[in-house]
Design an enzyme around this catalytic site. Structure first.
Site, short mmCIF file in Angstrom:
data_model
loop_
_atom_site.label_atom_id
_atom_site.label_comp_id
_atom_site.label_asym_id
_atom_site.label_seq_id
_atom_site.Cartn_x
_atom_site.Cartn_y
_atom_site.Cartn_z
N LYS A 11 45.18 34.21 29.10
CA LYS A 11 44.02 35.10 29.11
C LYS A 11 43.94 35.95 27.83
O LYS A 11 44.92 36.03 27.07
CB LYS A 11 44.08 35.97 30.36
CG LYS A 11 44.03 35.15 31.66
CD LYS A 11 43.94 36.05 32.88
CE LYS A 11 43.90 35.21 34.15
NZ LYS A 11 43.75 36.05 35.36
N TYR A 51 34.71 32.13 37.90
CA TYR A 51 35.22 33.02 38.95
C TYR A 51 34.22 33.25 40.07
O TYR A 51 34.31 34.26 40.78
CB TYR A 51 35.64 34.36 38.33
CG TYR A 51 36.96 34.27 37.58
CD1 TYR A 51 38.16 34.05 38.25
CD2 TYR A 51 37.00 34.38 36.19
CE1 TYR A 51 39.36 33.96 37.58
CE2 TYR A 51 38.21 34.29 35.50
CZ TYR A 51 39.38 34.08 36.21
OH TYR A 51 40.58 34.00 35.55
N ARG A 87 52.90 28.48 40.07
CA ARG A 87 52.66 29.83 40.60
C ARG A 87 53.96 30.62 40.69
O ARG A 87 53.98 31.84 40.52
CB ARG A 87 51.89 29.76 41.92
CG ARG A 87 50.41 29.40 41.64
CD ARG A 87 49.61 29.17 42.87
NE ARG A 87 49.27 30.36 43.60
CZ ARG A 87 48.21 31.13 43.35
NH1 ARG A 87 47.42 30.85 42.34
NH2 ARG A 87 47.95 32.18 44.08
N HIS A 117 46.44 32.45 34.16
CA HIS A 117 45.88 31.97 35.43
C HIS A 117 46.67 30.75 35.90
O HIS A 117 47.18 30.00 35.07
CB HIS A 117 44.41 31.57 35.20
CG HIS A 117 43.79 30.85 36.36
ND1 HIS A 117 43.29 31.51 37.45
CD2 HIS A 117 43.60 29.54 36.60
CE1 HIS A 117 42.81 30.63 38.31
NE2 HIS A 117 42.98 29.42 37.82
P1 CMP Z 1 43.69 35.11 38.74
O1 CMP Z 1 44.46 35.01 40.01
O2 CMP Z 1 44.04 34.23 37.62
O3 CMP Z 1 42.14 34.92 39.10
C1 CMP Z 1 41.41 35.99 39.68
C2 CMP Z 1 41.61 37.18 38.80
O4 CMP Z 1 40.94 38.36 39.22
C3 CMP Z 1 43.09 37.58 38.81
O5 CMP Z 1 43.82 36.60 38.18
C4 CMP Z 1 43.01 38.91 38.12
O6 CMP Z 1 42.83 38.76 36.72
C5 CMP Z 1 41.71 39.45 38.74
N1 CMP Z 1 42.01 40.31 39.88
C6 CMP Z 1 42.50 39.96 41.07
N2 CMP Z 1 42.62 41.03 41.88
C7 CMP Z 1 42.19 42.07 41.16
C8 CMP Z 1 42.04 43.46 41.44
N3 CMP Z 1 42.39 43.97 42.63
N4 CMP Z 1 41.56 44.24 40.46
C9 CMP Z 1 41.20 43.73 39.27
N5 CMP Z 1 41.30 42.41 38.95
C10 CMP Z 1 41.80 41.60 39.88
#
Ligand code: CMP
Length: 139
Positions: A11, A51, A87, A117
């Site tokens: 990212k 997303y 993961r 991610h």
């Molecule tokens: P990722 O799991 O790659 O994909 C969804 C993304 O949303 C996650 O990574 C974070 O970058 C973002 N994200 C998830 N939960 C939160 C949160 N509570 N607040 C801000 N960003 C979030």
């Protein structure tokens, strides 16, 4: 081929911090083969599409702004049990909760700017990989 492929992207926070090399080294040392990789950028609209599953979440707009704020490095990775093993390698979404030695523990700045991610299922790995790469770009 199910079960042996995952999708990842480094990212903007981690690219900006100069951690592409350190992160890809960890990925390869963990036994993953890079099948496709590029340095690119998402528009806010494309970030919103990627997303879309989070559209109703309070953090969606900020997430789209953040993900379109700089360069990213999407990759398709191959390894047995790829989704689950990857993961484990990246650690929890929130770096404060990520295990020692994981990529997010080492490199993430916050729950939003969390360095990397990792797909959450075999099905999403294929969908997400195809979002960034054409068939001829997958080696
Ligand atoms: P990722 O799991 O790659 O994909 C969804 C993304 O949303 C996650 O990574 C974070 O970058 C973002 N994200 C998830 N939960 C939160 C949160 N509570 N607040 C801000 N960003 C979030």
């Amino acid at each position: 081929m199910a079960n042996n492929l995952t999708f990842t992207m480094i990212k903007p926070d981690a690219v900006e911090a100069g951690n592409i090399g350190a992160i890809t080294k960890m990925i390869e040392e963990a036994g993953f083969t890079i099948r496709a990789m590029k340095l690119t950028r998402l528009s806010k609209e494309r970030a919103g599409q990627f997303y879309a599953v989070h559209k109703e979440r309070p953090f969606y707009n900020d997430l789209c702004n953040y993900m379109s704020s700089g360069a990213i490095v999407p990759m398709i990775l191959v390894k047995e049990n790829a989704v689950e093993d990857f993961r484990k390698l990246i650690g929890a979404t929130n770096p404060k909760e990520a295990a020692e030695g994981t990529i997010r523990k080492l490199f993430a700045k916050s729950i939003e700017a969390n360095a990397i991610h990792g797909s959450d299922s075999d099905e999403n790995a294929v969908i997400e990989g195809s979002f960034f790469f054409s068939e001829t770009e997958k080696f």
